[in-house]
Design a protein around this motif. Structure first.
Motif, mmCIF file in Angstrom:
data_model
loop_
_atom_site.group_PDB
_atom_site.id
_atom_site.type_symbol
_atom_site.label_atom_id
_atom_site.label_comp_id
_atom_site.label_asym_id
_atom_site.label_seq_id
_atom_site.Cartn_x
_atom_site.Cartn_y
_atom_site.Cartn_z
ATOM 1 N N PHE A 61 0.840 -1.202 0.000
ATOM 2 C CA PHE A 61 0.000 0.000 0.000
ATOM 3 C C PHE A 61 0.880 1.260 0.000
ATOM 4 C CE2 PHE A 61 -2.284 3.423 2.131
ATOM 5 C CZ PHE A 61 -3.525 3.398 1.519
ATOM 6 N N ILE A 62 1.946 1.227 0.788
ATOM 7 C CA ILE A 62 2.858 2.375 0.852
ATOM 8 C C ILE A 62 3.469 2.641 -0.517
ATOM 9 C CG2 ILE A 62 5.052 3.206 1.804
ATOM 10 C CD1 ILE A 62 4.316 1.644 4.390
ATOM 11 N N SER A 63 4.010 1.592 -1.147
ATOM 12 C CA SER A 63 4.685 1.778 -2.437
ATOM 13 C C SER A 63 3.721 2.182 -3.537
ATOM 14 C CB SER A 63 5.431 0.499 -2.841
ATOM 15 O OG SER A 63 4.522 -0.558 -3.085
ATOM 16 N N SER A 64 2.506 1.652 -3.502
ATOM 17 C CA SER A 64 1.554 1.925 -4.584
ATOM 18 C C SER A 64 0.984 3.335 -4.531
ATOM 19 C CB SER A 64 0.407 0.904 -4.561
ATOM 20 O OG SER A 64 -0.352 1.019 -3.366
ATOM 21 N N HIS A 65 1.002 3.957 -3.357
ATOM 22 C CA HIS A 65 0.434 5.299 -3.234
ATOM 23 C C HIS A 65 1.498 6.401 -3.170
ATOM 24 C CE1 HIS A 65 -3.782 4.183 -2.994
ATOM 25 N NE2 HIS A 65 -3.410 3.153 -2.256
ATOM 26 N N ALA A 66 2.752 6.019 -2.984
ATOM 27 C CA ALA A 66 3.825 7.007 -3.073
ATOM 28 C C ALA A 66 4.016 7.367 -4.544
ATOM 29 C CB ALA A 66 5.117 6.445 -2.484
ATOM 30 N N LYS A 67 4.313 8.619 -4.817
ATOM 31 C CA LYS A 67 4.475 9.054 -6.216
ATOM 32 C C LYS A 67 5.615 8.326 -6.898
ATOM 33 C CE LYS A 67 2.399 13.657 -6.315
ATOM 34 N NZ LYS A 67 2.626 15.127 -6.441
ATOM 35 N N ARG A 68 6.673 8.068 -6.140
ATOM 36 C CA ARG A 68 7.825 7.360 -6.704
ATOM 37 C C ARG A 68 8.140 6.162 -5.810
ATOM 38 N NH1 ARG A 68 12.584 11.363 -7.520
ATOM 39 N NH2 ARG A 68 11.887 12.255 -5.540
ATOM 40 N N GLY A 69 7.211 5.223 -5.806
ATOM 41 C CA GLY A 69 7.306 4.081 -4.901
ATOM 42 C C GLY A 69 7.742 2.796 -5.566
ATOM 43 N N THR A 70 8.501 1.993 -4.839
ATOM 44 C CA THR A 70 8.956 0.673 -5.276
ATOM 45 C C THR A 70 8.682 -0.321 -4.158
ATOM 46 O OG1 THR A 70 10.738 1.632 -6.618
ATOM 47 C CG2 THR A 70 10.955 -0.696 -6.022
ATOM 48 N N TYR A 71 8.271 -1.520 -4.528
ATOM 49 C CA TYR A 71 8.023 -2.552 -3.518
ATOM 50 C C TYR A 71 8.951 -3.744 -3.735
ATOM 51 C CZ TYR A 71 5.857 -6.277 -0.790
ATOM 52 O OH TYR A 71 5.643 -7.291 0.108
ATOM 53 N N LYS A 72 9.508 -4.241 -2.658
ATOM 54 C CA LYS A 72 10.286 -5.476 -2.660
ATOM 55 C C LYS A 72 9.834 -6.325 -1.477
ATOM 56 C CE LYS A 72 13.039 -4.458 -6.127
ATOM 57 N NZ LYS A 72 13.016 -5.226 -7.402
ATOM 58 N N GLU A 73 10.017 -7.630 -1.591
ATOM 59 C CA GLU A 73 9.555 -8.518 -0.526
ATOM 60 C C GLU A 73 10.656 -9.474 -0.094
ATOM 61 O OE1 GLU A 73 5.374 -9.637 -0.474
ATOM 62 O OE2 GLU A 73 6.021 -11.736 -0.455
ATOM 63 N N ILE A 74 10.925 -9.487 1.200
ATOM 64 C CA ILE A 74 11.873 -10.430 1.780
ATOM 65 C C ILE A 74 11.196 -11.791 1.881
ATOM 66 C CG2 ILE A 74 13.142 -11.060 3.868
ATOM 67 C CD1 ILE A 74 13.480 -8.056 4.417
ATOM 68 N N LEU A 75 11.851 -12.816 1.397
ATOM 69 C CA LEU A 75 11.342 -14.186 1.488
ATOM 70 C C LEU A 75 12.067 -14.879 2.638
ATOM 71 C CD1 LEU A 75 11.251 -15.089 -2.325
ATOM 72 C CD2 LEU A 75 9.433 -14.119 -0.902
ATOM 73 N N SER A 76 11.323 -15.179 3.680
ATOM 74 C CA SER A 76 11.941 -15.732 4.883
ATOM 75 C C SER A 76 10.870 -16.368 5.764
ATOM 76 C CB SER A 76 12.658 -14.610 5.658
ATOM 77 O OG SER A 76 13.131 -15.064 6.902
ATOM 78 N N ASP A 77 11.263 -17.389 6.509
ATOM 79 C CA ASP A 77 10.362 -17.981 7.501
ATOM 80 C C ASP A 77 10.482 -17.290 8.852
ATOM 81 O OD1 ASP A 77 9.429 -19.832 5.695
ATOM 82 O OD2 ASP A 77 10.811 -21.436 6.336
ATOM 83 N N ALA A 78 11.326 -16.264 8.952
ATOM 84 C CA ALA A 78 11.600 -15.628 10.243
ATOM 85 C C ALA A 78 10.462 -14.741 10.728
ATOM 86 C CB ALA A 78 12.881 -14.812 10.163
ATOM 87 N N GLY A 79 9.545 -14.350 9.852
ATOM 88 C CA GLY A 79 8.455 -13.473 10.257
ATOM 89 C C GLY A 79 8.871 -12.016 10.261
ATOM 90 N N HIS A 80 8.198 -11.224 11.083
ATOM 91 C CA HIS A 80 8.414 -9.780 11.129
ATOM 92 C C HIS A 80 9.888 -9.412 11.329
ATOM 93 C CE1 HIS A 80 7.514 -5.571 11.905
ATOM 94 N NE2 HIS A 80 8.112 -5.639 13.080
ATOM 95 N N ASP A 81 10.590 -10.154 12.159
ATOM 96 C CA ASP A 81 11.986 -9.837 12.477
ATOM 97 C C ASP A 81 12.947 -10.073 11.322
ATOM 98 O OD1 ASP A 81 11.603 -8.825 14.967
ATOM 99 O OD2 ASP A 81 12.377 -10.562 16.068
ATOM 100 N N ALA A 82 12.444 -10.530 10.188
ATOM 101 C CA ALA A 82 13.327 -10.781 9.042
ATOM 102 C C ALA A 82 14.055 -9.523 8.600
ATOM 103 C CB ALA A 82 12.523 -11.362 7.876
ATOM 104 N N PHE A 83 13.450 -8.349 8.826
ATOM 105 C CA PHE A 83 14.125 -7.120 8.398
ATOM 106 C C PHE A 83 15.380 -6.843 9.227
ATOM 107 C CE2 PHE A 83 11.711 -5.170 11.874
ATOM 108 C CZ PHE A 83 12.525 -4.134 12.311
ATOM 109 N N LEU A 84 15.515 -7.514 10.364
ATOM 110 C CA LEU A 84 16.710 -7.388 11.201
ATOM 111 C C LEU A 84 17.706 -8.515 10.956
ATOM 112 C CD1 LEU A 84 14.922 -6.529 14.576
ATOM 113 C CD2 LEU A 84 16.296 -4.951 13.201
ATOM 114 N N ILE A 85 17.322 -9.456 10.096
ATOM 115 C CA ILE A 85 18.112 -10.682 9.943
ATOM 116 C C ILE A 85 18.592 -10.909 8.516
ATOM 117 C CG2 ILE A 85 18.044 -13.207 10.148
ATOM 118 C CD1 ILE A 85 15.842 -12.798 12.304
ATOM 119 N N GLU A 86 17.720 -10.699 7.543
ATOM 120 C CA GLU A 86 17.995 -11.064 6.150
ATOM 121 C C GLU A 86 18.801 -9.965 5.447
ATOM 122 O OE1 GLU A 86 17.477 -13.951 5.148
ATOM 123 O OE2 GLU A 86 15.857 -14.805 6.351
ATOM 124 N N PHE A 87 20.076 -9.845 5.830
ATOM 125 C CA PHE A 87 20.909 -8.753 5.340
ATOM 126 C C PHE A 87 21.220 -8.851 3.851
ATOM 127 C CE2 PHE A 87 22.317 -9.256 9.867
ATOM 128 C CZ PHE A 87 21.658 -8.134 10.339
#
Length: 351
Positions: free
Chosen positions: A309-335
């Motif tokens: 939703f954030i990327s689609s409504h920002a004027k210059r937005g891009t979306y990427k998705e981390i693939l991980s079984d770690a859940g929410h904390d993946a953004f702190l792990i999947e470097f």
């Protein structure tokens, strides 16, 4: 070389900014004065174009090179040899910034339960005060995850042309009822502590242990628990999952306080980028920076579609998705995934 040794080698400065000017809050209340502890790595380039500003999550601190060591450090994606990296301890948190255990101005008594309500917009305003104090005219990249992503969104809206890139990780433009529900159950556990309501520094600490255990269930994914917390032998009690959650509760209670946790979880609940701005979609469209929103496919707290939703409504937005079984904390792990996504995001500017 262990992590602490690696972090010690990174040139850093840790300072406290004191604002003698009052901060007017969204609630109508005011903080007469406040402190923000912040950590910097590296030096600002002559043209000021290398500023990387990191906003930590709920129980984080300003030492980003320690808790995000896979992304920050010598020869890492953000390297103090070329980048000026700054991270400030959020207002209300208990790592050097003004929080409920701080003394009231002109008094030897702590705020305790009289500390004013804070919103992510208030936290962004305090960071803006720090930016102006440091004389930073432009921020190359503002990056934050979870609560830090919420604060970064608010600040990006306020920064306008002073911000080039915004990176929002596992976060949302408006906190969902689902996330508020998780946070409320945690506050209920703190309320159940018999010391809650007393004006003592460790009030609610036993309840905080339970709150953290509940939080861990939202930060992780069932597949992650299955892989890491399964018992190999047959048993009737003393399961690995039980020990793990108790350990996580004890660990947080040793380094954080229940009053700050209560306050900042409320801050997360109140997050709404579109409040008094015509709604989330309109507010997102008014952010002038390029926006990279990164979701996590297994996130149970902030669902991937919230990042979309954030990327689609920002004027210059891009979306990427981390693939991980770690859940929410993946953004702190999947470097590796994060470095790849951020790198390609930067390269798109040059093409």
């Amino acid at each position: 070389m262990n992590l602490q040794s690696q972090v010690a080698l990174i040139p850093m400065k840790q300072e406290i900014f004191h604002s003698a000017e009052e901060l007017e809050l969204e609630s109508g209340e005011r903080l007469e004065e406040f402190d923000i502890q912040y950590t910097t790595y590296g030096e600002i380039a002559p043209d000021g174009g290398n500023v990387i500003w990191i906003v930590h999550a709920l129980t984080g601190d300003s030492n980003a090179a320690e808790w995000w060591s896979g992304l920050i450090g010598e020869d890492k994606f953000y390297d103090p040899a070329k980048d000026f990296i700054i991270c400030a301890n959020l207002l209300g948190s208990c790592y050097g910034s003004t929080n409920p255990l701080s003394k009231k101005p002109g008094s030897d008594k702590s705020f305790f339960y009289e500390f004013p309500e804070l919103t992510t917009r208030d936290l962004a305003s305090s960071l803006e005060r720090l930016r102006l104090h440091l004389g930073i005219r432009k921020i190359h990249t503002l990056i934050g995850g979870s609560l830090g992503g919420q604060v970064a969104l608010e600040w990006a809206w306020e920064l306008g042309d002073s911000l080039k890139n915004l990176i929002v990780l596992a976060s949302t433009a408006k906190t969902s009822p689902w996330t508020i529900g998780f946070n409320e159950t945690q506050r209920m556990s703190i309320e159940s502590d018999v010391t809650w309501g007393e004006e003592i520094p460790n009030a609610g600490q036993v309840g905080l242990k339970t709150a953290r255990a509940i939080a861990m269930l939202s930060y992780r994914h069932p597949k992650d628990f299955q892989r890491k917390q399964s018992d190999t032998e047959e048993k009737l009690d003393r399961f690995k999952a039980s020990s793990y959650l108790r350990y996580q509760g004890e660990k947080l209670a040793k380094r954080f306080n229940a009053l700050s946790y209560w306050l900042l979880s409320k801050t997360m609940d109140s997050h709404d980028l579109g409040r008094k701005r015509g709604g989330s979609a309109k507010a997102l469209s008014e952010i002038k920076a390029r926006v990279l929103a990164v979701g996590v496919n297994s996130d149970l707290l902030f669902l991937p579609e919230e990042s979309q939703f954030i990327s689609s409504h920002a004027k210059r937005g891009t979306y990427k998705e981390i693939l991980s079984d770690a859940g929410h904390d993946a953004f702190l792990i999947e470097f590796e995934q994060l470095s790849s996504y951020i790198g390609s995001f930067y390269l798109e500017q040059k093409s």
